[in-house]
Write an enzyme that holds these catalytic residues in place. Structure first.
Site, PDB file in Angstrom:
ATOM      1  N   HIS A  77       1.043  -0.942   0.143  1.00  0.00           N
ATOM      2  CA  HIS A  77      -0.084  -0.026  -0.056  1.00  0.00           C
ATOM      3  C   HIS A  77       0.845   0.782  -0.079  1.00  0.00           C
ATOM      4  O   HIS A  77       2.370   1.220   0.132  1.00  0.00           O
ATOM      5  CB  HIS A  77      -1.086  -0.460   1.274  1.00  0.00           C
ATOM      6  CG  HIS A  77      -2.457   1.360   1.476  1.00  0.00           C
ATOM      7  ND1 HIS A  77      -1.943   2.214   1.758  1.00  0.00           N
ATOM      8  CD2 HIS A  77      -3.468   0.629   1.202  1.00  0.00           C
ATOM      9  CE1 HIS A  77      -3.393   2.610   1.713  1.00  0.00           C
ATOM     10  NE2 HIS A  77      -4.280   2.195   1.294  1.00  0.00           N
ATOM     11  N   TYR A  82       1.296   2.642   5.146  1.00  0.00           N
ATOM     12  CA  TYR A  82       1.812   1.246   5.335  1.00  0.00           C
ATOM     13  C   TYR A  82       3.868   1.043   4.998  1.00  0.00           C
ATOM     14  O   TYR A  82       3.617  -0.640   4.795  1.00  0.00           O
ATOM     15  CB  TYR A  82       0.832   0.305   4.502  1.00  0.00           C
ATOM     16  CG  TYR A  82      -0.362   0.847   5.109  1.00  0.00           C
ATOM     17  CD1 TYR A  82      -0.878  -0.166   6.550  1.00  0.00           C
ATOM     18  CD2 TYR A  82      -1.362   1.515   4.925  1.00  0.00           C
ATOM     19  CE1 TYR A  82      -2.436   0.285   6.883  1.00  0.00           C
ATOM     20  CE2 TYR A  82      -2.691   1.599   5.015  1.00  0.00           C
ATOM     21  CZ  TYR A  82      -2.882   1.532   6.441  1.00  0.00           C
ATOM     22  OH  TYR A  82      -4.289   1.774   6.871  1.00  0.00           O
ATOM     23  N   TYR A 108       3.934   7.709  -2.894  1.00  0.00           N
ATOM     24  CA  TYR A 108       2.938   8.438  -3.541  1.00  0.00           C
ATOM     25  C   TYR A 108       3.897   9.236  -3.644  1.00  0.00           C
ATOM     26  O   TYR A 108       4.251   9.286  -2.401  1.00  0.00           O
ATOM     27  CB  TYR A 108       1.674   8.267  -2.492  1.00  0.00           C
ATOM     28  CG  TYR A 108       0.499   7.203  -2.411  1.00  0.00           C
ATOM     29  CD1 TYR A 108       1.189   5.973  -2.482  1.00  0.00           C
ATOM     30  CD2 TYR A 108      -0.444   8.014  -2.258  1.00  0.00           C
ATOM     31  CE1 TYR A 108      -0.476   5.118  -2.168  1.00  0.00           C
ATOM     32  CE2 TYR A 108      -1.850   7.419  -2.302  1.00  0.00           C
ATOM     33  CZ  TYR A 108      -1.113   5.228  -2.307  1.00  0.00           C
ATOM     34  OH  TYR A 108      -2.319   4.721  -2.453  1.00  0.00           O
ATOM     35  N   HIS A 143       4.590   6.625  -7.135  1.00  0.00           N
ATOM     36  CA  HIS A 143       3.719   6.786  -7.668  1.00  0.00           C
ATOM     37  C   HIS A 143       2.451   7.912  -7.428  1.00  0.00           C
ATOM     38  O   HIS A 143       0.976   8.966  -7.242  1.00  0.00           O
ATOM     39  CB  HIS A 143       2.707   6.070  -6.002  1.00  0.00           C
ATOM     40  CG  HIS A 143       1.475   4.938  -6.068  1.00  0.00           C
ATOM     41  ND1 HIS A 143       1.208   3.833  -6.221  1.00  0.00           N
ATOM     42  CD2 HIS A 143       0.370   5.309  -5.829  1.00  0.00           C
ATOM     43  CE1 HIS A 143      -0.361   3.607  -6.412  1.00  0.00           C
ATOM     44  NE2 HIS A 143      -1.046   4.502  -6.121  1.00  0.00           N
ATOM     45  N   GLU A 181      -0.477   5.913 -12.686  1.00  0.00           N
ATOM     46  CA  GLU A 181      -1.028   6.575 -12.761  1.00  0.00           C
ATOM     47  C   GLU A 181      -1.559   7.767 -13.314  1.00  0.00           C
ATOM     48  O   GLU A 181      -2.431   8.614 -12.637  1.00  0.00           O
ATOM     49  CB  GLU A 181      -2.784   5.613 -11.985  1.00  0.00           C
ATOM     50  CG  GLU A 181      -2.955   4.350 -12.003  1.00  0.00           C
ATOM     51  CD  GLU A 181      -3.892   3.953 -11.925  1.00  0.00           C
ATOM     52  OE1 GLU A 181      -5.347   4.821 -10.775  1.00  0.00           O
ATOM     53  OE2 GLU A 181      -4.524   2.421 -11.267  1.00  0.00           O
ATOM     54  N   TYR A 245      -9.487  -3.143 -12.352  1.00  0.00           N
ATOM     55  CA  TYR A 245      -9.537  -3.383 -10.638  1.00  0.00           C
ATOM     56  C   TYR A 245     -10.904  -3.912 -11.414  1.00  0.00           C
ATOM     57  O   TYR A 245     -11.667  -3.705 -11.873  1.00  0.00           O
ATOM     58  CB  TYR A 245     -10.598  -2.575  -9.680  1.00  0.00           C
ATOM     59  CG  TYR A 245      -9.011  -1.612  -8.794  1.00  0.00           C
ATOM     60  CD1 TYR A 245      -8.344  -1.048  -9.843  1.00  0.00           C
ATOM     61  CD2 TYR A 245      -8.956  -2.080  -8.265  1.00  0.00           C
ATOM     62  CE1 TYR A 245      -6.576  -0.482  -8.732  1.00  0.00           C
ATOM     63  CE2 TYR A 245      -7.341  -2.334  -6.945  1.00  0.00           C
ATOM     64  CZ  TYR A 245      -7.108  -1.465  -7.491  1.00  0.00           C
ATOM     65  OH  TYR A 245      -5.755  -0.702  -7.192  1.00  0.00           O
ATOM     66  N   GLU A 271      -0.601  -3.003 -11.446  1.00  0.00           N
ATOM     67  CA  GLU A 271      -0.957  -2.939 -10.341  1.00  0.00           C
ATOM     68  C   GLU A 271      -2.656  -3.457 -10.510  1.00  0.00           C
ATOM     69  O   GLU A 271      -2.903  -2.893 -11.797  1.00  0.00           O
ATOM     70  CB  GLU A 271      -1.895  -1.623 -10.147  1.00  0.00           C
ATOM     71  CG  GLU A 271      -2.312  -1.662  -8.711  1.00  0.00           C
ATOM     72  CD  GLU A 271      -3.092   0.409  -8.194  1.00  0.00           C
ATOM     73  OE1 GLU A 271      -1.844   1.531  -7.936  1.00  0.00           O
ATOM     74  OE2 GLU A 271      -3.810   0.440  -7.994  1.00  0.00           O
ATOM     75  N   LYS A 309      -5.490  -1.936   6.694  1.00  0.00           N
ATOM     76  CA  LYS A 309      -6.020  -0.503   6.958  1.00  0.00           C
ATOM     77  C   LYS A 309      -7.955  -0.936   7.139  1.00  0.00           C
ATOM     78  O   LYS A 309      -9.125  -1.152   7.671  1.00  0.00           O
ATOM     79  CB  LYS A 309      -6.434  -0.040   5.754  1.00  0.00           C
ATOM     80  CG  LYS A 309      -7.425   1.006   5.472  1.00  0.00           C
ATOM     81  CD  LYS A 309      -6.987   1.820   4.311  1.00  0.00           C
ATOM     82  CE  LYS A 309      -7.968   3.616   4.293  1.00  0.00           C
ATOM     83  NZ  LYS A 309      -6.665   4.209   3.159  1.00  0.00           N
ATOM     84  N   GLU A 311      -9.497  -2.514   4.546  1.00  0.00           N
ATOM     85  CA  GLU A 311     -10.559  -1.920   2.903  1.00  0.00           C
ATOM     86  C   GLU A 311     -10.369  -3.479   2.444  1.00  0.00           C
ATOM     87  O   GLU A 311      -9.131  -4.362   2.330  1.00  0.00           O
ATOM     88  CB  GLU A 311      -9.478  -1.046   2.442  1.00  0.00           C
ATOM     89  CG  GLU A 311      -8.614  -2.200   1.860  1.00  0.00           C
ATOM     90  CD  GLU A 311      -7.306  -0.503   1.316  1.00  0.00           C
ATOM     91  OE1 GLU A 311      -8.168   0.600   1.326  1.00  0.00           O
ATOM     92  OE2 GLU A 311      -6.330  -0.686   0.644  1.00  0.00           O
TER      93      GLU A 311
HETATM   94  C1  IDC Z   1      -5.860   3.664  -2.658  1.00  0.00           C
HETATM   95  C2  IDC Z   1      -5.782   2.553  -1.329  1.00  0.00           C
HETATM   96  C3  IDC Z   1      -6.843   3.624  -0.075  1.00  0.00           C
HETATM   97  C4  IDC Z   1      -5.970   5.246  -0.209  1.00  0.00           C
HETATM   98  C5  IDC Z   1      -6.422   5.787  -1.322  1.00  0.00           C
HETATM   99  C6  IDC Z   1      -5.236   6.999  -1.595  1.00  0.00           C
HETATM  100  O1  IDC Z   1      -5.798   1.703  -1.595  1.00  0.00           O
HETATM  101  O2  IDC Z   1      -6.740   2.418   1.393  1.00  0.00           O
HETATM  102  O3  IDC Z   1      -7.123   5.730   0.655  1.00  0.00           O
HETATM  103  O4  IDC Z   1      -5.505   4.831  -2.809  1.00  0.00           O
HETATM  104  O5  IDC Z   1      -6.036   7.954  -2.689  1.00  0.00           O
HETATM  105  C7  IDC Z   1      -5.910   2.802  -7.554  1.00  0.00           C
HETATM  106  C8  IDC Z   1      -4.131   3.867  -6.869  1.00  0.00           C
HETATM  107  C9  IDC Z   1      -4.057   3.432  -5.618  1.00  0.00           C
HETATM  108  C10 IDC Z   1      -5.758   3.451  -4.689  1.00  0.00           C
HETATM  109  C11 IDC Z   1      -6.617   1.886  -5.552  1.00  0.00           C
HETATM  110  C12 IDC Z   1      -7.802   1.881  -5.197  1.00  0.00           C
HETATM  111  O6  IDC Z   1      -3.572   3.087  -7.335  1.00  0.00           O
HETATM  112  O7  IDC Z   1      -3.542   3.612  -5.091  1.00  0.00           O
HETATM  113  O8  IDC Z   1      -5.449   2.962  -3.228  1.00  0.00           O
HETATM  114  N1  IDC Z   1      -6.638   1.795  -6.710  1.00  0.00           N
HETATM  115  O9  IDC Z   1      -9.038   2.687  -5.291  1.00  0.00           O
HETATM  116  N2  IDC Z   1      -6.310   3.214  -8.863  1.00  0.00           N
HETATM  117  C13 IDC Z   1      -7.076   2.526  -9.246  1.00  0.00           C
HETATM  118  C14 IDC Z   1      -7.784   1.858  -7.604  1.00  0.00           C
END
Ligand code: IDC
Length: 351
Positions: A77, A82, A108, A143, A181, A245, A271, A309, A311
């Site tokens: 994460h 984390y 990030y 990130h 992204e 996803y 990812e 977390k 999630e």
């Molecule tokens: C999400 C984490 C979440 C956090 C958030 C912050 O899961 O806990 O609060 O970021 O912005 C992505 C991103 C990835 C995201 C993830 C899920 O690369 O950083 O993490 N996601 O939303 N792209 C599509 C989905």
């Protein structure tokens, strides 16, 4: 008498022949599996010892010998939230108990990450050192997320990647992921991302002429087809990021990926999640076609993510392993975690 004896032996020989053939096919199948899907093989060799320096040939990620490989593993994460899991003990656990060949270290840029706290760089260094120690590959992920346009912090990205390349260019473990992204209607491939990529790649290549560099694509790394229309040609060993996803993205995105591969792009799923793109709900059934797709095309992947977390996309239950020590029991794992472990251990077959 003689003739019938001869007849018998011919039949016996053909049965033996067919049996040998079947055994050989099975053995080749198993060898291929053990060669391509183990973090550590039966002789104790790590994936990095076996594959060596990676290279891109055509649309494939290949080992040093030029054979296509598919790497599979886990993403952290956010390292600033984390980063406690970015250590050699957890990576060893992921390698030995989960059969993970790859660790993605997600640093990030904003949201409390690198731009406001440079100390997070040491979590990246810890990740790299842990991956080297354990013979795993490591994605060094800049990130880009809420910051949308990678050009905003291009200067900082160049400084960061220059330092990493200077320090670690001799290690085949390193894979540079230069913008997670990029997103937003104003952040196009040819107008923004490609220009950023060319500058960062040039900086890395001053020190590291070989290790793979993966470049993010428009709309949260879902428009690899746009990059395919105008690829980066000045450098080699370049790959392009595809993210999905499973609860949110399906056939349409796979078709886009196929279009890009048809045009010659090499893709890396740095990812992906078992959930909606929000990170919520768990869709194992929708994951299976994606796993088959990536296996079929030899696309390497890292799953989002190692965190407690609470999630759904996280592999640990809320508050499990608070200190980052690994050694997880099944009762520490979320449904997604239990599922992912079985996938990586080849206990759920992907066809
Ligand atoms: C999400 C984490 C979440 C956090 C958030 C912050 O899961 O806990 O609060 O970021 O912005 C992505 C991103 C990835 C995201 C993830 C899920 O690369 O950083 O993490 N996601 O939303 N792209 C599509 C989905």
């Amino acid at each position: 008498m003689n003739t019938s004896g001869k007849g018998m032996s011919v039949r016996a020989l053909s049965i033996i022949g067919i049996t040998c053939f079947i055994v050989c096919v099975l053995l080749i199948g198993c060898t291929r599996d053990s060669d391509t899907r183990l973090a550590v093989d039966k002789d104790g060799k790590t994936v990095v010892e076996r594959y060596g320096r990676l290279q891109v040939i055509g649309t494939n990620l290949c080992n040093e010998a030029g054979q296509p490989v598919q790497l599979r593993g886990m993403s952290s994460h956010a390292l600033h939230w984390y980063g406690k899991y970015a250590n050699a003990t957890v990576l060893k656990w992921l390698r030995d108990d989960w059969n993970a060949q790859l660790w993605r270290a997600a640093m990030y840029v904003t949201e409390g990450g690198y731009m406001t706290g440079r100390a997070v760089k040491f979590k990246m260094i810890d990740s790299i050192e842990a991956a080297i120690e354990n013979g795993m590959y490591v994605l060094v992920d800049w990130h880009v997320h809420r910051d949308r346009n990678p050009n905003i912090y291009k200067k900082e990205a160049i400084e960061f990647f220059t330092e990493i390349a200077q320090q670690y260019h001799s290690y085949p473990n390193i894979i540079y992921e230069i913008c997670n992204e990029p997103n937003g209607d104003d952040v196009s491939w040819s107008g923004e991302i490609k220009l950023y990529a060319e500058d960062v790649i040039a900086a890395i290549r001053q020190y590291d002429s070989k290790n793979i560099i993966v470049v993010g694509t428009p709309s949260w790394s879902q428009h690899v087809d746009e990059a395919a229309l105008d690829p980066i040609t000045a450098q080699t060993n370049i790959m392009y990021t595809l993210h999905f996803y499973a609860g949110s993205h399906g056939k349409e995105l796979m078709a886009r990926a196929e279009t890009a591969m048809d045009k010659g792009l090499a893709l890396f799923v740095t990812e992906w999640g078992t959930t909606l793109n929000s990170g919520d709900q768990f869709y194992p059934d929708k994951v299976m076609p994606w796993l088959s797709f990536m296996k079929k095309h030899n696309i390497s992947w890292a799953n989002w993510s190692v965190n407690n977390k609470g999630e759904d996309s996280g592999i640990l239950k809320y508050n499990a392993d608070k200190e980052g020590k690994g050694n997880w029991k099944e009762s520490d794992l979320s449904p997604s975690g239990i599922f992912l472990r079985k996938i990586l251990r080849n206990e759920i077959k992907v066809r």
